[in-house]
Write a protein that holds these residues in place. Structure first.
Motif, short mmCIF file in Angstrom:
data_model
loop_
_atom_site.label_atom_id
_atom_site.label_comp_id
_atom_site.label_asym_id
_atom_site.label_seq_id
_atom_site.Cartn_x
_atom_site.Cartn_y
_atom_site.Cartn_z
N THR A 51 0.81 -1.21 0.00
CA THR A 51 0.00 0.00 0.00
C THR A 51 0.85 1.26 0.00
N ASP A 52 2.18 1.11 -0.01
CA ASP A 52 3.04 2.29 -0.11
C ASP A 52 4.34 1.93 -0.83
N SER A 53 4.91 2.91 -1.51
CA SER A 53 6.09 2.66 -2.33
C SER A 53 7.34 2.31 -1.53
N ASP A 54 7.46 2.84 -0.32
CA ASP A 54 8.64 2.53 0.50
C ASP A 54 8.70 1.04 0.85
N SER A 55 7.57 0.47 1.24
CA SER A 55 7.52 -0.96 1.54
C SER A 55 7.83 -1.79 0.31
N ALA A 56 7.26 -1.40 -0.82
CA ALA A 56 7.49 -2.14 -2.07
C ALA A 56 8.97 -2.12 -2.43
N ARG A 57 9.59 -0.97 -2.33
CA ARG A 57 11.01 -0.84 -2.66
C ARG A 57 11.87 -1.70 -1.74
N ARG A 58 11.58 -1.64 -0.44
CA ARG A 58 12.35 -2.40 0.55
C ARG A 58 12.21 -3.91 0.31
N LEU A 59 11.00 -4.37 0.07
CA LEU A 59 10.78 -5.80 -0.15
C LEU A 59 11.45 -6.28 -1.44
N CYS A 60 11.42 -5.46 -2.48
CA CYS A 60 12.07 -5.82 -3.73
C CYS A 60 13.58 -5.88 -3.57
N GLU A 61 14.15 -4.99 -2.77
CA GLU A 61 15.59 -5.02 -2.53
C GLU A 61 15.99 -6.30 -1.83
N VAL A 62 15.19 -6.73 -0.87
CA VAL A 62 15.51 -7.94 -0.11
C VAL A 62 15.14 -9.21 -0.88
N GLY A 63 13.96 -9.22 -1.48
CA GLY A 63 13.45 -10.43 -2.14
C GLY A 63 13.93 -10.63 -3.55
N GLY A 64 14.31 -9.55 -4.20
CA GLY A 64 14.81 -9.65 -5.57
C GLY A 64 13.87 -10.36 -6.51
N ASP A 65 14.43 -11.27 -7.30
CA ASP A 65 13.62 -11.95 -8.31
C ASP A 65 12.79 -13.11 -7.78
N ARG A 66 12.75 -13.28 -6.47
CA ARG A 66 11.87 -14.31 -5.89
C ARG A 66 10.44 -13.81 -5.73
N ILE A 67 10.25 -12.48 -5.84
CA ILE A 67 8.92 -11.91 -5.67
C ILE A 67 8.30 -11.66 -7.05
#
Length: 90
Positions: A51-67
């Motif tokens: 629901t917010d871009s900061d969370s999306a960015r953080r999760l993508c940095e950690v999860g990478g191509d697994r998400i």
């Protein structure tokens, strides 16, 4: 997985599976995905991812191509026509 909450996700998921689908209310997506990130498996999440871009960015940095994000076709005319056909019994 009925009744799985972000706090209990890691304790209720069968981690012998090949991947996990996050199909919870959108407000919980970030918490559920975060709880699953320590597992080495693909995570498929319904849109909206967070629901917010900061969370999306953080999760993508950690999860990478697994998400992976899933696109909902529930209201696509073709899917609606198939549903009507199934309900009609034809």
């Amino acid at each position: 997985m009925a009744g799985v909450t972000p706090a209990s996700a890691s304790g209720k998921v069968d981690f012998s599976v090949d991947g996990v689908v996050v199909a919870t209310p959108a407000i919980t997506h970030a918490e559920v995905v975060e709880a699953l990130l320590d597992r080495a498996m693909p995570i498929f999440c319904e849109k909206p991812f967070t629901t917010d871009s900061d969370s999306a960015r953080r999760l993508c940095e950690v999860g990478g191509d697994r998400i992976h994000l899933m696109h909902l076709f529930r209201y696509h005319p073709g899917v609606e026509a198939l549903g009507e056909l199934a309900r009609s019994g034809e």
